[in-house]
Design an enzyme around this catalytic site. Structure first.
Site, PDB file in Angstrom:
ATOM      1  N   LYS A 117       0.858  -1.182   0.000  1.00 16.97           N
ATOM      2  CA  LYS A 117       0.000   0.000   0.000  1.00 16.97           C
ATOM      3  C   LYS A 117       0.891   1.228   0.000  1.00 16.97           C
ATOM      4  O   LYS A 117       1.747   1.391   0.873  1.00 16.97           O
ATOM      5  CB  LYS A 117      -0.901  -0.017   1.234  1.00 16.97           C
ATOM      6  CG  LYS A 117      -1.751   1.229   1.393  1.00 16.97           C
ATOM      7  CD  LYS A 117      -2.776   1.042   2.491  1.00 16.97           C
ATOM      8  CE  LYS A 117      -3.543   2.323   2.726  1.00 16.97           C
ATOM      9  NZ  LYS A 117      -4.544   2.168   3.790  1.00 16.97           N
ATOM     10  N   ARG A 174     -10.413  10.078   2.558  1.00 17.44           N
ATOM     11  CA  ARG A 174     -10.127  10.728   3.845  1.00 17.44           C
ATOM     12  C   ARG A 174     -11.241  11.699   4.209  1.00 17.44           C
ATOM     13  O   ARG A 174     -11.553  11.869   5.385  1.00 17.44           O
ATOM     14  CB  ARG A 174      -8.769  11.417   3.787  1.00 17.44           C
ATOM     15  CG  ARG A 174      -7.685  10.370   3.520  1.00 17.44           C
ATOM     16  CD  ARG A 174      -6.391  10.629   4.204  1.00 17.44           C
ATOM     17  NE  ARG A 174      -5.485   9.533   3.920  1.00 17.44           N
ATOM     18  CZ  ARG A 174      -4.286   9.673   3.363  1.00 17.44           C
ATOM     19  NH1 ARG A 174      -3.855  10.893   3.058  1.00 17.44           N
ATOM     20  NH2 ARG A 174      -3.535   8.630   3.159  1.00 17.44           N
ATOM     21  N   LYS A 177      -2.420  -1.549  -3.691  1.00 20.74           N
ATOM     22  CA  LYS A 177      -3.226  -0.339  -3.609  1.00 20.74           C
ATOM     23  C   LYS A 177      -2.366   0.905  -3.709  1.00 20.74           C
ATOM     24  O   LYS A 177      -1.312   0.939  -3.060  1.00 20.74           O
ATOM     25  CB  LYS A 177      -3.961  -0.365  -2.264  1.00 20.74           C
ATOM     26  CG  LYS A 177      -4.803   0.813  -1.947  1.00 20.74           C
ATOM     27  CD  LYS A 177      -5.392   0.653  -0.586  1.00 20.74           C
ATOM     28  CE  LYS A 177      -6.188   1.882  -0.243  1.00 20.74           C
ATOM     29  NZ  LYS A 177      -6.672   1.872   1.106  1.00 20.74           N
ATOM     30  N   SER A 234     -10.452   5.671  -4.068  1.00 18.60           N
ATOM     31  CA  SER A 234     -11.419   6.763  -4.147  1.00 18.60           C
ATOM     32  C   SER A 234     -11.057   7.808  -5.198  1.00 18.60           C
ATOM     33  O   SER A 234     -11.912   8.244  -5.968  1.00 18.60           O
ATOM     34  CB  SER A 234     -11.559   7.412  -2.767  1.00 18.60           C
ATOM     35  OG  SER A 234     -10.307   7.850  -2.273  1.00 18.60           O
TER      36      SER A 234
END
Ligand code: PBG
Length: 319
Positions: free
Chosen positions: A187, A197, A245, A271
């Site tokens: 990640k 966030r 990710k 996102s």
């Protein structure tokens, strides 16, 4: 003929749908930076779960969102068996047992400083940073709380060293030796997490002497070899599935991870990647559905077993 020789295919069973759980009843709070995605109370999350199940999506990835007033330095609400994620898991399990529930395991949604674990002094005058060992112990405790609530899979996203061992040991000791660990193995400290966030309310900055980024535990975007070391470490510690990710900017890491092992590897289309598609489509500059399907197919082509995406319901409907 083109169909006949097509090398990879996208199917609803490849998709994992993230859900943000928050308190209340019939309480939906849209997330402005993620059009089409909302924070949902458990009853509404259950409706989404049924929708996903009916579309052939095999699993959800669950996140808990809590009000600032109940956050503290340790994120101790994560240990409460009545917290919002446990409540959501119980409700979905009871009324929609056909869908798999993957619990994201981290503390950043629950700490008042927004970091992924409790802080400690670095001891060299450099201020505070996350206490790796204490966080691993806490992750083990949180994993057991989630498994007791009914989570099918535990997905640690904090990038602590040794976290898979700590979680595996804690789960086994509590009798959950059949609960798999899906580790965020590689990640990266990415700016593509921006909209998440906002959604999760885990911005950094509340503590003046704590770092303003997550580079102390998430990876440097420049490093591929290090990513493979992280992957090897998680496999050695007993991970059952791996996550790379973010998604599209890291397809090379995904491919190398797939080549390195026989493990199931999932990609997280994060996102910011979803928000870019939505924003460009809103301007009339891109076709959202076509670009979403093309993006998701790219993960399959690169070797992913599946994809975590906010577009899962849209993609599954289109398919
Ligand atoms: C928590 C976590 C994050 C994401 C998933 N789990 C945020 C972060 O690491 O800062 C990001 C997901 C997304 O952007 O879609 N550690």
């Amino acid at each position: 003929m083109r169909e006949m020789v097509q090398e990879t295919r996208l199917h609803p069973s490849d998709l994992i749908y993230p859900l943000f759980l928050h308190e209340g009843v019939n309480n939906e709070q849209p997330i402005s930076s993620l059009p089409g995605v909302s924070r949902l109370s458990p009853d509404l999350a259950l409706e989404k779960a049924k929708e996903a199940r009916d579309l052939g999506i095999p699993a959800l990835l669950l996140f808990g969102i809590v009000p600032d007033e109940i956050k503290d330095g340790e994120g101790s609400i994560a240990f409460d068996p009545n917290n919002i994620v446990c409540e959501g898991i119980r409700q979905i399990k009871q009324a929609c047992p056909e869908i798999g529930l993957i619990a994201d395991l981290c503390f950043c949604e629950y700490t008042d400083h927004g970091h992924c674990g409790p802080l400690t002094s670095c001891g060299n005058g450099a201020g505070l940073n996350v206490d790796n060992e204490q966080t691993c112990d806490a992750l083990g405790r949180q994993a057991v709380v989630l498994a007791e609530a009914g989570a099918d899979v535990i997905a640690p996203s904090g990038m602590m060293d040794g976290m898979v061992t700590a979680i595996r040991d804690a789960l086994d000791e509590a009798g959950f030796n059949h609960t798999p660990v899906m580790s965020y193995a590689a990640k990266f400290a990415s700016s593509f997490y921006g909209p998440f966030r906002e959604a999760a309310g885990c911005a950094l900055g509340a503590y003046a002497d704590a770092p303003k980024d997550r580079k102390g535990y998430q990876m440097n975007s420049a490093n591929a070899k290090e990513a493979l070391r992280e992957v090897e470490a998680d496999i050695a510690q007993g991970a059952d599935m791996l996550i790379v990710k973010p998604g599209m900017p890291y397809l090379d890491i995904l491919r190398q991870t797939v080549d390195l092992s026989d493990m199931p590897v999932f990609s997280y289309h994060v996102s910011g990647e979803y928000a870019m598609l939505k924003a460009a489509a809103a301007k009339g500059w891109l076709d959202y559905q076509e670009c979403l399907l093309e993006s998701l197919l790219a993960f399959k082509r690169a070797g992913a077993s599946g994809i975590i995406t906010y577009g899962a319901l849209d993609a599954a409907s289109a398919l």
